[in-house]
Design a protein around this motif. Structure first.
Motif, mmCIF file in Angstrom:
data_model
loop_
_atom_site.group_PDB
_atom_site.id
_atom_site.type_symbol
_atom_site.label_atom_id
_atom_site.label_comp_id
_atom_site.label_asym_id
_atom_site.label_seq_id
_atom_site.Cartn_x
_atom_site.Cartn_y
_atom_site.Cartn_z
ATOM 1 N N HIS A 111 -28.238 -28.521 30.807
ATOM 2 C CA HIS A 111 -29.217 -29.290 30.067
ATOM 3 C C HIS A 111 -28.760 -30.735 29.936
ATOM 4 C CE1 HIS A 111 -26.155 -27.460 27.542
ATOM 5 N NE2 HIS A 111 -26.269 -28.504 26.739
ATOM 6 N N GLY A 112 -29.699 -31.589 29.629
ATOM 7 C CA GLY A 112 -29.373 -32.979 29.329
ATOM 8 C C GLY A 112 -29.116 -33.144 27.841
ATOM 9 N N LEU A 125 -31.695 -37.393 30.903
ATOM 10 C CA LEU A 125 -32.728 -36.410 31.259
ATOM 11 C C LEU A 125 -32.204 -35.601 32.436
ATOM 12 C CD1 LEU A 125 -35.869 -38.751 31.450
ATOM 13 C CD2 LEU A 125 -35.052 -37.460 29.457
ATOM 14 N N VAL A 126 -32.528 -34.336 32.478
ATOM 15 C CA VAL A 126 -32.185 -33.503 33.631
ATOM 16 C C VAL A 126 -33.497 -33.064 34.273
ATOM 17 C CG1 VAL A 126 -31.219 -31.288 34.326
ATOM 18 C CG2 VAL A 126 -29.942 -32.764 32.781
ATOM 19 N N ARG A 127 -33.673 -33.394 35.548
ATOM 20 C CA ARG A 127 -34.933 -33.103 36.248
ATOM 21 C C ARG A 127 -34.665 -32.314 37.522
ATOM 22 N NH1 ARG A 127 -37.344 -34.457 32.067
ATOM 23 N NH2 ARG A 127 -38.543 -36.367 31.844
ATOM 24 N N GLN A 395 -30.605 -30.503 40.574
ATOM 25 C CA GLN A 395 -31.090 -31.317 39.471
ATOM 26 C C GLN A 395 -30.618 -32.758 39.650
ATOM 27 O OE1 GLN A 395 -28.935 -29.507 36.285
ATOM 28 N NE2 GLN A 395 -30.700 -28.316 35.619
ATOM 29 N N ASN A 396 -31.423 -33.690 39.210
ATOM 30 C CA ASN A 396 -30.954 -35.056 39.033
ATOM 31 C C ASN A 396 -30.763 -35.351 37.568
ATOM 32 O OD1 ASN A 396 -30.814 -35.891 41.659
ATOM 33 N ND2 ASN A 396 -32.935 -36.588 41.706
ATOM 34 N N ILE A 397 -29.840 -36.244 37.318
ATOM 35 C CA ILE A 397 -29.684 -36.804 35.979
ATOM 36 C C ILE A 397 -30.348 -38.177 35.970
ATOM 37 C CG2 ILE A 397 -27.947 -37.877 34.486
ATOM 38 C CD1 ILE A 397 -26.144 -35.495 35.059
#
Lengths: 435, 435
Positions: A111-112, A125-127, A395-397
């Motif tokens: 999680h972010g 943010l985590v996407r 995921q990207n941050i």
């Protein structure tokens, strides 16, 4: 088998990262196919350039030339996926593997955060990535588990769009077990293409293959080189190549089990099993066991295992378990199996490995299928800087800066000072415009 | 400045990932230096091969040839680091920046897990990398902030060994501000080398430069190409190149602030500022402001900013904020600035960016120095698959499988079924040997 000790063991387990080794058989195949002595990298560049330029036509041409079949359609149709069947025990095993891998990755913290304070808010943010390509190698058997162990972490990460590429059989079909696994996973996009040409299609896109944000999955030498070369155009999760296992065993280990684990590695064509033990007696007993179990294997597994054992297996006598773990960390194996009296006590010393298999009931072969963690792990010593396929790979941050006027007054002048020290006057003014 | 709308805006913000653009000036410099029209990649390959073969001598030769100085020693001595001084406000600003970046990354969730159950234990160990290389670009000014924004996340991850490479000035020195920042960070290994030759030294190692597990940090075209080419031998965190900012502004935004933020981007040589607004009036007002503020900048910033604004700046009129955010996600900017009436309400729609700067007091220029998150962020649209430098970049995950006899009895047969479906008989037998 020669038993290595001391400096000789350290030298034997020190890897050079400067070259991907190229087997003679690969060079011979290049000479046959291309009529000239090209390097594998030159071959891959040629394929990448061609697919990038000519798209589907090039993809079909290279599939015909290298895999011996020109499929009528690159994309597998929904009807084919729907119709695929395997026998009931295999179907149940596929479901169990999917369930266990999914259950494992749902436990990964990924999680972010967004922490609010008197200054405003800062966070990450985590996407999920938008579209991921999964490469499933071909070969003599359907690598059902590779599809599961790569696609599931991407699904857990929330990737909405997964494209699978796998080389077709000589009749143009994809093995029903792969199709059943895809159906169970809810994957609808499968491309009949393998090798460097498939990596090119996933990286650049063609009429039939959408370009993806990241390509995951293991492959042969050409696939690994292609992944290296498209890195930057496209994300790459790691560069998993030929598999490898290092077993650490003390005098409490059962030689039958140690031998079975080494042979499970050795039966991969070109594998490099390593045994490090603190017990000379165990080394002797394992060697006898390996010989016996080897002869009981069916072909072609027996020949491949024999070649691995005779040509590449390394056997090391360590002074104690500390040296054994130091050697393991130096080697940075894909799989590290701990078959010792108190294996959990060694875990804290493990710093470089893809996966650690702790104790008698955690054989690596189980990890390849139904233990939980992905079997796609870093090889060739890349565990120094790469990780097994996991949720983070998909995921990207995105950093979040949301400050208020009050903190800006406190820290803005220091920001402007640094900006001017770096010669960036407009940066300083952009800060000062709000002070 | 032409205002783009609708399809033209979508086309203008769609990026091709297939080529790194090569400015004419770079090609001209290659021709001057090498006397032939080599591609930048050919130049980088030549440098990488040479440093790999000849080590320090090659590193010194290329530094002399490309940076115009042959340092007496490649390593900066402890005495030089100790003696470095900057004026008090800058020293305090360096300390503040280090403190704020460290405080931010200490908040990043980056732990592993080990979950015990009736089956035994499954989990992920999280381990810091052993040795990381930080590249700090040279140029006209010391990029103090780049050192801080790359090294601190590595330190927070627990990396014990950090090697900094940065091109020396013409007199062979490293700028005192860089040395002061290194001292404040507790970094003792600095190498006087830049460009592709520095990346080669960090990847392959030389007598003076230890080979590292991963290389982090931004750089020019040659550095980015070199990082791509050494990927696989060495880990690479991302490929940050020329910086870029996309500002989303509505009619509530202050044109002065929008213009200041765009110019803070534009003053980077070769920068590409983008403004997307829902208000035609704002676009008109910002253009007037940009013109005025531009003229007030000192040289050379004014010329670079003017060139960025006239040659590359894109101005888009969006139908509404939804379209504005869709365009921002399409472009996947390094920096996304939200200057709207209610910027926090837009955060949920952001899927592709390096960092989001929310509202009036979070100007990107502040983020470059003292906001907290690293300013090393993905550029060129690579935010599709890469993240800003963060703690994860400096950690490996190691999967842990520690099952017991009871769960093995439950799932072992399915594992053996899958192994046989994949043709791996010795895998099946390794499982069955414990059943």
């Amino acid at each position: 088998m020669q038993v290595l000790e001391g400096d000789a063991a350290w030298a034997a387990l020190t890897r050079s990262f400067n070259d991907i080794p190229v087997p003679d058989a690969v060079l011979a195949r290049i000479q046959d196919t291309f009529g000239e002595a090209l390097s594998p990298e030159a071959v891959v560049r040629r394929i990448l350039d061609d697919v990038r330029r000519r798209g589907d036509e090039a993809l079909l041409d290279w599939t015909e030339r290298l895999d011996g079949v020109r499929p009528a359609a690159l994309a597998v149709s929904p009807a084919e996926i729907e119709a695929a069947q395997v026998d009931a025990p295999l179907h149940e095993a596929i479901r169990l593997a999917i369930w266990r891998v999914r259950d494992f990755y749902e436990q990964q913290p990924a999680h972010g955060f967004l922490n609010h304070s008197a200054q405003g808010a800062l966070g990450q943010l985590v996407r999920p990535l938008g579209r991921v390509g999964v490469y499933v190698p071909g070969g003599l058997a359907p690598l059902i588990s590779t599809l599961i162990h790569t696609a599931v972490p991407a699904q857990v990460a929330g990737v909405p769009d997964i494209v699978v590429a796998t080389p077709p059989a000589r009749d143009g079909t994809v093995h029903p077990a792969i199709l059943v696994a895809a159906r169970e996973l809810g994957i609808t996009q499968l491309v009949r293409a393998g090798g460097a040409q498939a990596i090119a299609a996933l990286a650049y896109g063609t009429a039939s293959v959408p370009a993806v944000d990241k390509i995951a999955g293991p492959g042969n030498l050409f696939v690994v080189i292609a992944k290296r070369l498209v890195y930057g155009h496209t994300g790459i999760e790691s560069l998993p190549g030929p598999t490898e296992t290092l077993v650490v065993a003390d005098d409490s280990a059962d030689p039958q089990h140690v031998a079975a684990d080494l042979l499970a590695q050795a039966e991969h064509n070109g594998a490099e099993p390593v045994l490090v033990s603190t017990s000379r007696e165990l080394l002797v007993a394992v060697q006898a066991e390996v010989g016996g179990q080897l002869e009981a294997l069916p072909e072609p597994n027996r020949s491949w295992a024999r070649d691995s054992v005779l040509s590449r297996m390394k056997v090391v006598l360590a002074a104690d378990l500390n040296e054994a773990l130091d050697l393991a960390n130096l080697y940075a194996p894909e799989h590290l199996c701990l078959l010792t009296r108190d294996p959990w006590s060694l875990l804290g010393q493990v710093t470089r490995a893809g996966g650690v298999f702790v104790g008698e009931y955690s054989m690596e072969a189980l990890g390849d299928y139904v233990a939980g963690p992905s079997h796609v792990m870093p090889t060739g010593g890349t565990a120094r800087f790469m990780s097994p396929v996991n949720v983070r790979d998909f995921q990207n941050i995105i950093s979040v800066v949301g400050l208020n006027a009050s903190v800006l007054r406190q820290i803005g002048p220091a920001g402007a000072t640094l900006a001017r020290a770096e010669g960036l006057e407009a940066h300083a003014r952009a800060i000062e415009s709000r002070l």
